[in-house]
Design a protein around this motif. Structure first.
Motif, PDB file in Angstrom:
ATOM      1  N   LEU A   1       0.838  -1.189   0.000  1.00 43.01           N
ATOM      2  CA  LEU A   1       0.000   0.000   0.000  1.00 43.01           C
ATOM      3  C   LEU A   1       0.879   1.247   0.000  1.00 43.01           C
ATOM      4  O   LEU A   1       1.836   1.336   0.770  1.00 43.01           O
ATOM      5  CB  LEU A   1      -0.917   0.005   1.224  1.00 43.01           C
ATOM      6  CG  LEU A   1      -1.790  -1.236   1.409  1.00 43.01           C
ATOM      7  CD1 LEU A   1      -2.637  -1.099   2.663  1.00 43.01           C
ATOM      8  CD2 LEU A   1      -2.640  -1.495   0.188  1.00 43.01           C
ATOM      9  N   HIS A   2       0.549   2.205  -0.861  1.00 45.09           N
ATOM     10  CA  HIS A   2       1.319   3.438  -0.993  1.00 45.09           C
ATOM     11  C   HIS A   2       0.440   4.615  -0.594  1.00 45.09           C
ATOM     12  O   HIS A   2      -0.595   4.854  -1.215  1.00 45.09           O
ATOM     13  CB  HIS A   2       1.805   3.615  -2.437  1.00 45.09           C
ATOM     14  CG  HIS A   2       2.814   2.587  -2.850  1.00 45.09           C
ATOM     15  ND1 HIS A   2       4.154   2.864  -2.884  1.00 45.09           N
ATOM     16  CD2 HIS A   2       2.686   1.292  -3.210  1.00 45.09           C
ATOM     17  CE1 HIS A   2       4.808   1.772  -3.259  1.00 45.09           C
ATOM     18  NE2 HIS A   2       3.938   0.812  -3.471  1.00 45.09           N
ATOM     19  N   GLY A   3       0.850   5.338   0.419  1.00 44.88           N
ATOM     20  CA  GLY A   3       0.087   6.486   0.899  1.00 44.88           C
ATOM     21  C   GLY A   3      -0.152   7.519  -0.185  1.00 44.88           C
ATOM     22  O   GLY A   3      -1.235   8.097  -0.279  1.00 44.88           O
ATOM     23  N   TYR A   4       0.841   7.757  -1.027  1.00 46.26           N
ATOM     24  CA  TYR A   4       0.700   8.739  -2.105  1.00 46.26           C
ATOM     25  C   TYR A   4      -0.419   8.353  -3.065  1.00 46.26           C
ATOM     26  O   TYR A   4      -1.045   9.201  -3.682  1.00 46.26           O
ATOM     27  CB  TYR A   4       2.024   8.878  -2.863  1.00 46.26           C
ATOM     28  CG  TYR A   4       1.934   9.807  -4.048  1.00 46.26           C
ATOM     29  CD1 TYR A   4       2.013  11.186  -3.873  1.00 46.26           C
ATOM     30  CD2 TYR A   4       1.761   9.312  -5.333  1.00 46.26           C
ATOM     31  CE1 TYR A   4       1.919  12.047  -4.954  1.00 46.26           C
ATOM     32  CE2 TYR A   4       1.665  10.167  -6.424  1.00 46.26           C
ATOM     33  CZ  TYR A   4       1.741  11.527  -6.226  1.00 46.26           C
ATOM     34  OH  TYR A   4       1.644  12.378  -7.294  1.00 46.26           O
ATOM     35  N   LEU A   5      -0.662   7.061  -3.186  1.00 41.74           N
ATOM     36  CA  LEU A   5      -1.670   6.560  -4.131  1.00 41.74           C
ATOM     37  C   LEU A   5      -3.018   6.330  -3.465  1.00 41.74           C
ATOM     38  O   LEU A   5      -3.877   5.653  -4.019  1.00 41.74           O
ATOM     39  CB  LEU A   5      -1.184   5.253  -4.766  1.00 41.74           C
ATOM     40  CG  LEU A   5       0.169   5.307  -5.480  1.00 41.74           C
ATOM     41  CD1 LEU A   5       0.553   3.921  -5.984  1.00 41.74           C
ATOM     42  CD2 LEU A   5       0.148   6.308  -6.612  1.00 41.74           C
ATOM     43  N   GLY A   6      -3.205   6.849  -2.274  1.00 45.14           N
ATOM     44  CA  GLY A   6      -4.467   6.637  -1.579  1.00 45.14           C
ATOM     45  C   GLY A   6      -4.538   5.270  -0.918  1.00 45.14           C
ATOM     46  O   GLY A   6      -5.606   4.667  -0.825  1.00 45.14           O
ATOM     47  N   ASP A   7      -3.390   4.773  -0.487  1.00 45.77           N
ATOM     48  CA  ASP A   7      -3.280   3.480   0.200  1.00 45.77           C
ATOM     49  C   ASP A   7      -3.756   2.305  -0.652  1.00 45.77           C
ATOM     50  O   ASP A   7      -4.443   1.398  -0.162  1.00 45.77           O
ATOM     51  CB  ASP A   7      -4.005   3.503   1.548  1.00 45.77           C
ATOM     52  CG  ASP A   7      -3.301   4.407   2.545  1.00 45.77           C
ATOM     53  OD1 ASP A   7      -2.050   4.479   2.496  1.00 45.77           O
ATOM     54  OD2 ASP A   7      -3.981   5.049   3.354  1.00 45.77           O
ATOM     55  N   ILE A   8      -3.375   2.334  -1.922  1.00 44.02           N
ATOM     56  CA  ILE A   8      -3.587   1.179  -2.788  1.00 44.02           C
ATOM     57  C   ILE A   8      -2.265   0.841  -3.471  1.00 44.02           C
ATOM     58  O   ILE A   8      -1.379   1.692  -3.573  1.00 44.02           O
ATOM     59  CB  ILE A   8      -4.704   1.417  -3.829  1.00 44.02           C
ATOM     60  CG1 ILE A   8      -4.366   2.583  -4.760  1.00 44.02           C
ATOM     61  CG2 ILE A   8      -6.052   1.628  -3.151  1.00 44.02           C
ATOM     62  CD1 ILE A   8      -5.365   2.751  -5.907  1.00 44.02           C
ATOM     63  N   PRO A   9      -2.103  -0.388  -3.946  1.00 41.87           N
ATOM     64  CA  PRO A   9      -0.870  -0.771  -4.640  1.00 41.87           C
ATOM     65  C   PRO A   9      -0.772  -0.115  -6.025  1.00 41.87           C
ATOM     66  O   PRO A   9      -1.797   0.234  -6.630  1.00 41.87           O
ATOM     67  CB  PRO A   9      -0.985  -2.287  -4.784  1.00 41.87           C
ATOM     68  CG  PRO A   9      -2.087  -2.707  -3.877  1.00 41.87           C
ATOM     69  CD  PRO A   9      -2.977  -1.529  -3.714  1.00 41.87           C
ATOM     70  N   PRO A  10       0.440   0.026  -6.547  1.00 38.85           N
ATOM     71  CA  PRO A  10       0.614   0.642  -7.868  1.00 38.85           C
ATOM     72  C   PRO A  10      -0.188  -0.040  -8.975  1.00 38.85           C
ATOM     73  O   PRO A  10      -0.771   0.645  -9.824  1.00 38.85           O
ATOM     74  CB  PRO A  10       2.120   0.522  -8.121  1.00 38.85           C
ATOM     75  CG  PRO A  10       2.716   0.531  -6.762  1.00 38.85           C
ATOM     76  CD  PRO A  10       1.733  -0.229  -5.903  1.00 38.85           C
TER      77      PRO A  10
END
Length: 172
Positions: A142-151
């Motif tokens: 999970l990526h915080g920059y992406l809204g807590d979703i995977p790339p």
């Protein structure tokens, strides 16, 4: 965006190069090797090119000012695939911060992670472990920059046209 990092193994130092899509934080190319010559970076670029297609408009490849990224062969290969090189200032890690962050994740989550009990025996062992980590990074982390979703999920939602970039990253 791209950068190199190193990892100790019982067989000596291994080097890892990642190519990161800045839009989605997806690792689109990577390579492990026992050297840090330009060929290893070119291999990572070929993986990214193969996975992303032959040509994209307005493609840039940002890096630090390492010798691999300032070599003639590197510049020529980027020109062949229609990419423009972008090289940061010497001695400044801030303009290559995303690549440095991915290197940090890699070392924290895989190299020095809680499941590690010591260095890998060979570069090949590290390469296999890196393959698994890159898959996890792209499909589950999970990526915080992406809204807590995977790339991978971020890209899928964007290219499906169901949402906008602002909705995905919660920009108001």
């Amino acid at each position: 965006m791209t950068d190199l990092t190193f990892v100790p193994t019982w067989a000596g130092v291994a080097y890892v190069c990642f190519i990161i899509d800045v839009f989605s934080r997806m690792i689109v190319g990577w390579r492990c090797a026992s050297h840090m010559r330009t060929e290893m970076v070119l291999d990572a670029i070929e993986m990214a090119r193969w996975g992303r297609g032959a040509h994209h408009g307005d493609l840039r490849c940002h890096s630090d000012a390492g010798s691999q990224f300032t070599s003639i062969r590197y510049g020529e290969r980027l020109a062949e695939i229609g990419a423009t090189p972008s090289i940061g200032t010497v001695g400044d890690s801030y303009d290559n911060a995303l690549a440095e962050t991915v290197n940090g994740y890699f070392k924290t989550e895989l190299v020095r992670g809680p499941a590690r009990s010591g260095p890998w025996k060979t570069v090949e062992d590290l390469e296999l472990a890196t393959l698994g980590w890159v898959h996890w990074h792209n499909t589950e982390r999970l990526h915080g920059y992406l809204g807590d979703i995977p790339p991978a999920e971020f890209e899928q939602a964007f290219y499906a046209g169901k949402t906008t970039i602002n909705q995905l990253v919660e920009i108001k």
